[in-house]
Design a protein around this motif. Structure first.
Motif, PDB file in Angstrom:
ATOM      1  N   MET B   1       0.944  -1.199   0.020  1.00  0.00           N
ATOM      2  CA  MET B   1      -0.003   0.193  -0.038  1.00  0.00           C
ATOM      3  C   MET B   1       0.891   1.293  -0.029  1.00  0.00           C
ATOM      4  SD  MET B   1      -3.192  -0.755  -0.233  1.00  0.00           S
ATOM      5  CE  MET B   1      -2.927  -2.012  -1.093  1.00  0.00           C
ATOM      6  N   ALA B   2       2.039   1.273   0.591  1.00  0.00           N
ATOM      7  CA  ALA B   2       2.706   2.176   0.794  1.00  0.00           C
ATOM      8  C   ALA B   2       3.545   2.567  -0.583  1.00  0.00           C
ATOM      9  CB  ALA B   2       3.927   2.179   1.857  1.00  0.00           C
ATOM     10  N   ASP B   3       3.235   1.765  -1.684  1.00  0.00           N
ATOM     11  CA  ASP B   3       3.736   1.945  -2.675  1.00  0.00           C
ATOM     12  C   ASP B   3       3.400   3.343  -3.645  1.00  0.00           C
ATOM     13  OD1 ASP B   3       3.885  -1.229  -3.960  1.00  0.00           O
ATOM     14  OD2 ASP B   3       4.900  -0.464  -2.385  1.00  0.00           O
ATOM     15  N   ALA B   4       2.142   3.835  -3.022  1.00  0.00           N
ATOM     16  CA  ALA B   4       1.922   5.083  -3.923  1.00  0.00           C
ATOM     17  C   ALA B   4       2.801   6.265  -3.450  1.00  0.00           C
ATOM     18  CB  ALA B   4       0.401   5.150  -3.268  1.00  0.00           C
ATOM     19  N   LYS B   5       3.388   6.154  -2.333  1.00  0.00           N
ATOM     20  CA  LYS B   5       4.252   7.240  -2.040  1.00  0.00           C
ATOM     21  C   LYS B   5       5.451   7.376  -2.770  1.00  0.00           C
ATOM     22  CE  LYS B   5       2.807   8.245   2.473  1.00  0.00           C
ATOM     23  NZ  LYS B   5       2.602   7.543   3.649  1.00  0.00           N
ATOM     24  N   VAL B   6       5.892   6.479  -3.583  1.00  0.00           N
ATOM     25  CA  VAL B   6       6.940   6.376  -4.526  1.00  0.00           C
ATOM     26  C   VAL B   6       6.872   7.474  -5.528  1.00  0.00           C
ATOM     27  CG1 VAL B   6       7.850   4.227  -3.899  1.00  0.00           C
ATOM     28  CG2 VAL B   6       6.505   4.407  -5.686  1.00  0.00           C
ATOM     29  N   ILE B   7       5.450   7.632  -5.969  1.00  0.00           N
ATOM     30  CA  ILE B   7       5.067   8.714  -6.946  1.00  0.00           C
ATOM     31  C   ILE B   7       4.600   9.992  -6.680  1.00  0.00           C
ATOM     32  CG2 ILE B   7       4.069   9.013  -9.162  1.00  0.00           C
ATOM     33  CD1 ILE B   7       3.740   5.449  -8.419  1.00  0.00           C
ATOM     34  N   PRO B   8       5.518  10.696  -5.908  1.00  0.00           N
ATOM     35  CA  PRO B   8       5.015  11.950  -5.254  1.00  0.00           C
ATOM     36  C   PRO B   8       4.587  13.074  -6.471  1.00  0.00           C
ATOM     37  CG  PRO B   8       7.253  11.795  -4.610  1.00  0.00           C
ATOM     38  CD  PRO B   8       6.865  10.731  -5.923  1.00  0.00           C
ATOM     39  N   PHE B   9       3.747  14.028  -5.940  1.00  0.00           N
ATOM     40  CA  PHE B   9       2.997  15.018  -6.840  1.00  0.00           C
ATOM     41  C   PHE B   9       4.146  15.841  -7.316  1.00  0.00           C
ATOM     42  CE2 PHE B   9       0.604  19.135  -6.738  1.00  0.00           C
ATOM     43  CZ  PHE B   9       0.045  18.849  -7.840  1.00  0.00           C
ATOM     44  N   ASP B  10       5.034  16.672  -6.398  1.00  0.00           N
ATOM     45  CA  ASP B  10       5.996  17.529  -6.861  1.00  0.00           C
ATOM     46  C   ASP B  10       7.158  16.908  -7.540  1.00  0.00           C
ATOM     47  OD1 ASP B  10       5.855  18.801  -3.330  1.00  0.00           O
ATOM     48  OD2 ASP B  10       4.833  19.615  -5.427  1.00  0.00           O
ATOM     49  N   ASP B  11       7.496  16.018  -7.224  1.00  0.00           N
ATOM     50  CA  ASP B  11       8.641  15.157  -8.268  1.00  0.00           C
ATOM     51  C   ASP B  11       7.856  14.858  -9.523  1.00  0.00           C
ATOM     52  OD1 ASP B  11      10.973  14.132  -8.640  1.00  0.00           O
ATOM     53  OD2 ASP B  11      10.208  11.828  -8.385  1.00  0.00           O
ATOM     54  N   ASP B  12       6.931  14.446  -9.912  1.00  0.00           N
ATOM     55  CA  ASP B  12       6.582  14.601 -11.222  1.00  0.00           C
ATOM     56  C   ASP B  12       6.289  15.859 -11.760  1.00  0.00           C
ATOM     57  OD1 ASP B  12       5.771  12.004 -10.823  1.00  0.00           O
ATOM     58  OD2 ASP B  12       3.385  12.257 -10.617  1.00  0.00           O
ATOM     59  N   ARG B  13       5.944  16.839 -11.131  1.00  0.00           N
ATOM     60  CA  ARG B  13       5.893  17.952 -11.885  1.00  0.00           C
ATOM     61  C   ARG B  13       7.316  18.473 -12.434  1.00  0.00           C
ATOM     62  NH1 ARG B  13       2.840  22.561  -8.837  1.00  0.00           N
ATOM     63  NH2 ARG B  13       4.500  21.811  -7.335  1.00  0.00           N
ATOM     64  N   SER B  14       8.139  18.442 -11.359  1.00  0.00           N
ATOM     65  CA  SER B  14       9.433  19.043 -11.736  1.00  0.00           C
ATOM     66  C   SER B  14       9.823  18.151 -13.113  1.00  0.00           C
ATOM     67  CB  SER B  14      10.503  18.656 -10.706  1.00  0.00           C
ATOM     68  OG  SER B  14      10.563  17.435 -10.145  1.00  0.00           O
ATOM     69  N   GLN B 342      -6.888  -5.913  -9.321  1.00  0.00           N
ATOM     70  CA  GLN B 342      -6.691  -5.338 -10.296  1.00  0.00           C
ATOM     71  C   GLN B 342      -6.478  -4.041 -10.671  1.00  0.00           C
ATOM     72  OE1 GLN B 342      -8.851  -8.023 -12.793  1.00  0.00           O
ATOM     73  NE2 GLN B 342      -8.261  -6.798 -14.802  1.00  0.00           N
ATOM     74  N   ILE B 343      -7.546  -3.418  -9.799  1.00  0.00           N
ATOM     75  CA  ILE B 343      -7.681  -1.823 -10.113  1.00  0.00           C
ATOM     76  C   ILE B 343      -6.257  -1.035  -9.696  1.00  0.00           C
ATOM     77  CG2 ILE B 343      -8.720   0.202  -9.491  1.00  0.00           C
ATOM     78  CD1 ILE B 343     -11.398  -1.376  -9.442  1.00  0.00           C
ATOM     79  N   GLN B 344      -5.958  -1.599  -8.363  1.00  0.00           N
ATOM     80  CA  GLN B 344      -4.780  -1.104  -7.721  1.00  0.00           C
ATOM     81  C   GLN B 344      -3.442  -1.373  -8.586  1.00  0.00           C
ATOM     82  OE1 GLN B 344      -4.530   0.376  -4.141  1.00  0.00           O
ATOM     83  NE2 GLN B 344      -3.227   1.349  -5.673  1.00  0.00           N
ATOM     84  N   HIS B 345      -3.170  -2.464  -9.004  1.00  0.00           N
ATOM     85  CA  HIS B 345      -2.289  -2.885  -9.933  1.00  0.00           C
ATOM     86  C   HIS B 345      -2.028  -1.981 -11.253  1.00  0.00           C
ATOM     87  CE1 HIS B 345       0.000  -5.990  -7.900  1.00  0.00           C
ATOM     88  NE2 HIS B 345      -1.048  -6.383  -7.656  1.00  0.00           N
ATOM     89  N   THR B 346      -3.194  -2.034 -11.775  1.00  0.00           N
ATOM     90  CA  THR B 346      -3.266  -1.138 -13.128  1.00  0.00           C
ATOM     91  C   THR B 346      -2.815   0.416 -12.639  1.00  0.00           C
ATOM     92  OG1 THR B 346      -5.046  -2.640 -13.539  1.00  0.00           O
ATOM     93  CG2 THR B 346      -4.583  -0.629 -15.094  1.00  0.00           C
ATOM     94  N   LEU B 347      -3.397   0.861 -11.608  1.00  0.00           N
ATOM     95  CA  LEU B 347      -3.234   2.386 -10.937  1.00  0.00           C
ATOM     96  C   LEU B 347      -1.816   2.389 -11.020  1.00  0.00           C
ATOM     97  CD1 LEU B 347      -5.912   2.810  -8.185  1.00  0.00           C
ATOM     98  CD2 LEU B 347      -5.468   4.145 -10.481  1.00  0.00           C
ATOM     99  N   TYR B 348      -1.123   1.617 -10.328  1.00  0.00           N
ATOM    100  CA  TYR B 348       0.375   1.688 -10.267  1.00  0.00           C
ATOM    101  C   TYR B 348       1.106   1.571 -11.378  1.00  0.00           C
ATOM    102  CZ  TYR B 348       0.115   0.736  -5.282  1.00  0.00           C
ATOM    103  OH  TYR B 348      -0.300   0.929  -3.933  1.00  0.00           O
ATOM    104  N   LYS B 349       0.458   0.952 -12.431  1.00  0.00           N
ATOM    105  CA  LYS B 349       1.129   0.722 -13.677  1.00  0.00           C
ATOM    106  C   LYS B 349       1.258   2.013 -14.319  1.00  0.00           C
ATOM    107  CE  LYS B 349      -0.240  -2.549 -16.677  1.00  0.00           C
ATOM    108  NZ  LYS B 349      -0.919  -3.785 -16.639  1.00  0.00           N
ATOM    109  N   LEU B 350      -0.040   2.515 -14.438  1.00  0.00           N
ATOM    110  CA  LEU B 350      -0.387   3.858 -15.207  1.00  0.00           C
ATOM    111  C   LEU B 350       0.499   4.862 -14.551  1.00  0.00           C
ATOM    112  CD1 LEU B 350      -4.337   3.610 -15.703  1.00  0.00           C
ATOM    113  CD2 LEU B 350      -2.444   3.471 -17.411  1.00  0.00           C
ATOM    114  N   LEU B 351       0.468   5.093 -13.177  1.00  0.00           N
ATOM    115  CA  LEU B 351       1.416   5.874 -12.553  1.00  0.00           C
ATOM    116  C   LEU B 351       2.795   5.964 -13.066  1.00  0.00           C
ATOM    117  CD1 LEU B 351      -0.239   5.817  -8.959  1.00  0.00           C
ATOM    118  CD2 LEU B 351      -0.261   7.801 -10.656  1.00  0.00           C
ATOM    119  N   VAL B 352       3.368   4.729 -13.073  1.00  0.00           N
ATOM    120  CA  VAL B 352       4.775   4.445 -13.266  1.00  0.00           C
ATOM    121  C   VAL B 352       4.954   5.123 -14.969  1.00  0.00           C
ATOM    122  CG1 VAL B 352       6.799   2.915 -14.083  1.00  0.00           C
ATOM    123  CG2 VAL B 352       5.287   2.508 -11.953  1.00  0.00           C
ATOM    124  N   GLN B 353       4.124   4.869 -15.780  1.00  0.00           N
ATOM    125  CA  GLN B 353       4.215   5.194 -17.003  1.00  0.00           C
ATOM    126  C   GLN B 353       3.828   6.806 -17.088  1.00  0.00           C
ATOM    127  OE1 GLN B 353       0.949   2.979 -19.117  1.00  0.00           O
ATOM    128  NE2 GLN B 353       2.224   1.231 -18.928  1.00  0.00           N
TER     129      GLN B 353
END
Lengths: 357, 359
Positions: B1-14, B342-353
């Motif tokens: 569950m903590a995986d979501a934190k690896v894709i922080p908001f600010d980092d993305d933007r920069s 399945q939804i959670q995994h797809t979310l992570y996948k899309l976030l990485v992409q």
């Protein structure tokens, strides 16, 4: 056969119709006041069903079928809400008591209403006969019907040999209907609740008489006419659609203002705009009629829209007749030069404002 | 569950702003967008073209016509016959609406109004503002009942509306999604009216079963208020899926469950606080505090223009189960978990992409 509530239009029509059926030997018509319409040769006995005398009338008539139509929302002529409630609840209790005493009674038909479901935003969109209401009606006619149905269920338990049929009618409309909703629709300007567009269902008077007839005879092959059935025409009309088809403009008011105006109108005695009526016109109510079709074997002749059209024909035209509106639009369409910027903008902006209208 | 934190908001933007990645196919588009609205519109066009989606072309033609109608009206009409036809159609529509000569179904769904007006109002938001990418539309059957289960986020339920537009505009059969909404929607004036006309209904087993029985495509967001009103720090972490009622409904009707993951809606209103007392006073489940709302007033209620992706996943069949399966709590929990995972995994996948929140 014994029929109560014959002084009303619907009761009178049913009594006249049922006598033409060969299975019916004699019809005893009962009401507290003498009807203004003729009953087609039925024996009229003036008695108040709130009094124990109804038991004697039932015993003397030797009726095997009792059709109880005296469950109504509005007083007949002059009468207070208290009298209506007494007739609905105490009258039903007396009548059921009389039926329990009578060994002849084999069939009991009760005219109820879909008001028993109430109207709340948390209800499912479509009620079936088994849907429990989320919020029980707190008062008025809706509460009466809930109580009446409760007593009828008790009677059905005590007399399992009697076939009991409860018919829950949607809003009854037609050329001669004298229901609260009919009087609402004959107002020159329809007050509505701002931000709500309720879904309404109607059932035609002719269909009411017909389904009462089916319920009060022996069931046909493959059908069953004891139990509880929702009776409504097919389809749904929104209140906004109704007002446009009727050609009467609406005045959207805030919900508190509508409640206040309702009580004012009620006090002045102009129209019976009761709280449950306001709830209906806020949240609407749609019932499922699968049981009516499959179990009772009844197919309504009129859909909701046709019922309303028939009602509209009997009304005086409103301030904005649909024909005139349509003609106005056609005149715009017939204009020789339509500037490009104007008309698409009209079509884009008008429907939303109209829906608020 | 903590995986979501690896894709922080600010980092993305920069990352999106500073580092341009020419290897990505949309890199050029996003760079151009700095220029202004026009560039953004063109960018949408290019993005559209490279999307490898089945049934995409006819849907887009359809979109094109509707989208242009108000614009050409405002500019000079270059095709007179076309304009005349459109005017005639508009007037016929107006005539039907004003005389009440249209149909609604038992749920109050007004197909005509939805198609002609409400969808045209949502479409610019969908295409120009959130620039929604749709993937896996072929997972939605062309006919028959199916239950689309999606994650819920964004403080206001815009994700549901965008999903509805996505299904309608991209599906080859132009199917209408019937969303199940919270009871709060049907309490609020105006909102309830519009929701009913858009074909939404109350999220309860009776309504869902009735719709599935009629062969409709039903959309549900089982996280409910827990999902939509969660703080920004917990973005893209799925909440509990209610009591799994949607699974038993689908089992009873034998309708396939289609998991759907929506990326981008989490960031439209970054909810950094919740004024609980105020929410209780107003009778709503939460009162969001975002960096802009309510400090900037109505201006603060404008959502951030994030870039969205909606992915429909592989359908999970429910036909093979015996009729009593809908009553089996163990099976229900298992299926609920399967959908959720399945939804959670797809979310992570899309976030990485995803390269950036906004592009």
């Amino acid at each position: 056969m014994l029929v109560t509530g014959v002084a009303r239009q619907l009761g009178g029509r049913f009594v006249r119709r049922i006598q033409r059926d060969p299975e019916v030997d004699r019809v005893v018509a009962v009401d507290a006041v003498a009807p203004e319409h003729h009953l087609g040769g039925a024996d009229f006995i003036q008695t108040d069903i709130r009094q124990p005398s109804i038991a004697r009338v039932l015993a003397e008539s030797g009726a095997d079928t009792v059709v109880h139509m005296d469950v109504t929302g509005t007083p007949l002529g002059s009468g207070s809400r208290a009298t209506v409630k007494e007739t609905n609840v105490i009258g039903t209790m007396q009548l059921l008591g009389a039926c329990q005493k009578s060994p002849n009674v084999k069939r009991l038909v009760i005219k109820s209403s879909t008001n028993v479901y109430g109207s709340a935003p948390k209800d499912p969109a479509v009620f079936t006969e088994t849907t429990p209401p989320k919020s029980l009606p707190s008062g008025g006619f809706a509460k009466d019907t809930v109580e009446v149905e409760g007593y009828v269920r008790g009677f059905a338990r005590r007399r399992p040999d009697v076939a009991v049929c409860v018919l829950r009618f949607a809003n009854i409309l037609g050329p001669t209907a004298d229901t609260p909703l009919a009087s609402y629709f004959s107002l020159p300007v329809l007050p509505t609740v701002l931000g709500y567009d309720p879904r309404l269902q109607f059932v035609h008077e002719d269909d009411v008489v017909e389904v009462l007839r089916i319920a009060s005879h022996e069931p046909e092959r493959g059908t069953l006419n004891s139990g509880t059935f929702n009776i409504a025409g097919d389809g749904v009309l929104l209140l906004s659609q109704c007002s446009r088809r009727l050609g009467r403009p609406t005045v959207p008011l805030l919900l508190p203002a509508v409640t206040w105006a309702g009580s004012l109108v009620r006090t002045l005695g102009m129209s019976d705009f009761s709280p449950e009526q306001i709830r209906l016109l806020t949240h609407g109510r749609v019932v499922s009629t699968d049981q009516m079709r499959e179990t009772l074997g009844f197919k309504p002749k009129y859909t909701t829209a046709e019922t309303f059209a028939d009602f509209v024909r009997a009304q005086t035209p409103g301030l904005l007749p649909p024909q005139a509106v349509a003609a106005a639009v056609d005149r715009i369409a017939a204009l020789p030069v339509l500037s490009g910027g104007q008309t698409p903008a009209r079509t884009a902006t008008n429907p939303p404002t109209q829906s608020a209208n | 569950m903590a995986d979501a934190k690896v894709i922080p908001f600010d980092d993305d933007r920069s990352r999106g702003a500073a580092v341009q990645r020419p290897t990505r196919r949309r890199g050029a588009g996003s760079r151009r967008k700095g220029g202004g609205e026009q560039a953004m519109a063109r960018d949408v066009g290019t993005v559209r073209e490279v999307q490898p989606l089945a049934g995409r072309i006819p849907a887009q033609e359809d979109v094109h016509v509707t989208r242009e109608s108000p614009e050409t009206g405002a500019e000079q009409p270059h095709d007179d016959a076309d304009l005349e036809r459109r005017v005639a159609r508009g007037l016929a529509f107006l005539r039907r609406r004003l005389t009440g000569d249209y149909e609604v179904d038992d749920f109050g769904y007004d197909a005509e109004l939805t198609d002609q007006v409400l969808m045209s109002l949502l479409r610019p938001v969908y295409e120009k503002y959130f620039r929604v990418d749709v993937k896996g539309i072929e997972n939605i059957p062309a006919e028959g009942g199916a239950l689309i289960v999606a994650n819920h986020s964004g403080t206001l339920p815009l994700d549901g509306l965008m999903m509805q537009v996505a299904v309608h505009d991209h599906h080859p059969a132009n199917r209408h999604l019937r969303l199940l909404a919270a009871d709060l929607v049907f309490v609020l004036p105006v909102v309830n009216e519009l929701a009913r006309k858009l074909g939404h209904t109350l999220a309860c087993a009776e309504d869902a079963e009735r719709l599935l029985g009629q062969g409709e495509l039903v959309g549900v967001m089982p996280e409910g208020f827990k999902g939509i009103g969660k703080p920004f720090g917990e973005r893209y972490k799925l909440q509990r899926f209610g009591r799994g009622g949607f699974v038993s409904t689908a089992l009873r009707k034998g309708a396939p469950i289609i998991p759907c993951s929506i990326v981008g809606a989490e960031e439209i209103y970054p909810m950094i606080g919740n004024a609980k007392t105020l929410a209780r006073v107003l009778g709503i489940p939460y009162f969001p505090l975002t960096p802009t709302f309510p400090w900037l007033g109505p201006l603060g209620a404008v959502p951030l223009p994030t870039k969205w992706t909606i992915q429909f996943g592989e359908p999970i069949a429910t036909e093979g189960y015996p009729p009593e399966a809908a009553e089996d709590p163990m099976l229900m929990f298992n299926l609920t978990d399967q959908v959720r995972e399945q939804i959670q995994h797809t979310l992570y996948k899309l976030l990485v992409q995803r390269r950036s929140v906004f592009f």
